[in-house]
Design an enzyme around this catalytic site. Structure first.
Site, PDB file in Angstrom:
ATOM      1  N   LYS A 104      39.175  46.015  39.667  1.00 22.61           N
ATOM      2  CA  LYS A 104      37.760  46.372  39.748  1.00 22.61           C
ATOM      3  C   LYS A 104      37.587  47.782  40.315  1.00 22.61           C
ATOM      4  O   LYS A 104      36.797  48.584  39.804  1.00 22.61           O
ATOM      5  CB  LYS A 104      37.002  45.391  40.661  1.00 22.61           C
ATOM      6  CG  LYS A 104      36.893  43.978  40.146  1.00 22.61           C
ATOM      7  CD  LYS A 104      36.216  43.130  41.213  1.00 22.61           C
ATOM      8  CE  LYS A 104      36.251  41.669  40.907  1.00 22.61           C
ATOM      9  NZ  LYS A 104      35.624  40.856  41.972  1.00 22.61           N
ATOM     10  N   SER A 144      36.456  44.122  45.883  1.00 21.80           N
ATOM     11  CA  SER A 144      36.881  42.934  46.614  1.00 21.80           C
ATOM     12  C   SER A 144      36.849  41.719  45.699  1.00 21.80           C
ATOM     13  O   SER A 144      36.081  41.670  44.741  1.00 21.80           O
ATOM     14  CB  SER A 144      35.934  42.720  47.802  1.00 21.80           C
ATOM     15  OG  SER A 144      36.357  41.668  48.603  1.00 21.80           O
ATOM     16  N   ASP A 145      37.695  40.755  45.998  1.00 21.51           N
ATOM     17  CA  ASP A 145      37.693  39.485  45.278  1.00 21.51           C
ATOM     18  C   ASP A 145      38.149  38.398  46.250  1.00 21.51           C
ATOM     19  O   ASP A 145      38.999  38.657  47.115  1.00 21.51           O
ATOM     20  CB  ASP A 145      38.630  39.535  44.069  1.00 21.51           C
ATOM     21  CG  ASP A 145      38.340  38.394  43.111  1.00 21.51           C
ATOM     22  OD1 ASP A 145      37.394  38.530  42.318  1.00 21.51           O
ATOM     23  OD2 ASP A 145      39.044  37.369  43.184  1.00 21.51           O
ATOM     24  N   THR A 146      37.597  37.214  46.114  1.00 21.53           N
ATOM     25  CA  THR A 146      37.890  36.114  47.031  1.00 21.53           C
ATOM     26  C   THR A 146      38.284  34.870  46.256  1.00 21.53           C
ATOM     27  O   THR A 146      37.659  34.553  45.246  1.00 21.53           O
ATOM     28  CB  THR A 146      36.662  35.805  47.908  1.00 21.53           C
ATOM     29  OG1 THR A 146      36.302  36.983  48.640  1.00 21.53           O
ATOM     30  CG2 THR A 146      36.934  34.671  48.892  1.00 21.53           C
ATOM     31  N   GLY A 161      40.917  39.765  48.851  1.00 17.08           N
ATOM     32  CA  GLY A 161      41.634  41.007  48.586  1.00 17.08           C
ATOM     33  C   GLY A 161      40.640  42.137  48.502  1.00 17.08           C
ATOM     34  O   GLY A 161      39.540  41.962  47.980  1.00 17.08           O
TER      35      GLY A 161
END
Length: 192
Positions: free
Chosen positions: A53, A69-71, A111
């Site tokens: 991203k 960000s990614d969760t 992340g």
């Protein structure tokens, strides 16, 4: 320096406002085009997605500081196999996820990636979350609020889902989707 958040998440927008008064929100669709390597561990997945991203938006805005960000929620089943729980596809999927989390400990991994001037770095933060044992009625009542439908793992720690949680070990904001204190330190290092 212009700051860009490569996410449309209202929670990430709120959390980034703790660090910056002025930033632009520019969601990326890079994750939709990304094929995850088959040997990627569940813990590595959100960091790789955050990098994709961030790199996508940074390629169009190289002088800005881009933050992505990614969760993911990682739960183990009775056979101790790890399952990545993303956003539920429908109400029954949310019920399934909450049954899996009921009375157990799971892991939330967020992340994050940072990019500017052709440089990119990333990191991830993991927090353990303990759920109370939930009755079928509690699960269905919570799902009927609609809150779980756009949340990884089908719950929001900062919302009505807070009553499902016995406790956490780690960073609360990681569970919300942006580990603010670690992000601040990483930005300071990255821009030094």
């Amino acid at each position: 320096m212009q700051v860009i958040l490569a996410s449309q998440s209202p929670r990430r927008r709120e959390l980034l406002s703790f660090l910056y008064d002025d930033f632009t929100v520019m969601p990326s669709s890079a994750e939709e085009e990304l094929t995850l390597p088959p040997d990627l561990s569940p813990e590595e997945e959100p960091e790789l997605l955050a990098r994709a991203k961030t790199a996508d938006i940074a390629s169009r805005h190289p002088e800005a500081l881009v933050i992505g960000s990614d969760t993911v929620v990682i739960a183990k089943d009775d056979a101790d196999a790890a399952h990545v729980l993303g956003k539920p596809v429908d109400r029954e999927d949310a019920v399934r996820m909450l049954r899996m989390l009921s009375g157990r400990t799971h892991y939330v991994v967020t992340g994050c990636a940072l990019a500017t001037g052709g440089r990119l770095t990333s990191f991830r933060v993991c927090t353990e979350v303990d759920f109370f044992p939930l009755t079928e009625e509690e699960i269905r009542d919570y799902v009927s609020t609609g809150e779980p439908m756009d949340k990884a793992g089908a719950y929001a720690i900062q919302g009505k889902g807070s009553v499902l949680i016995r406790g956490i070990r780690g960073d609360y904001f990681t569970v919300m989707g942006l580990p603010v204190s670690m992000l601040k330190r990483k930005i300071d290092e990255f821009l030094a």
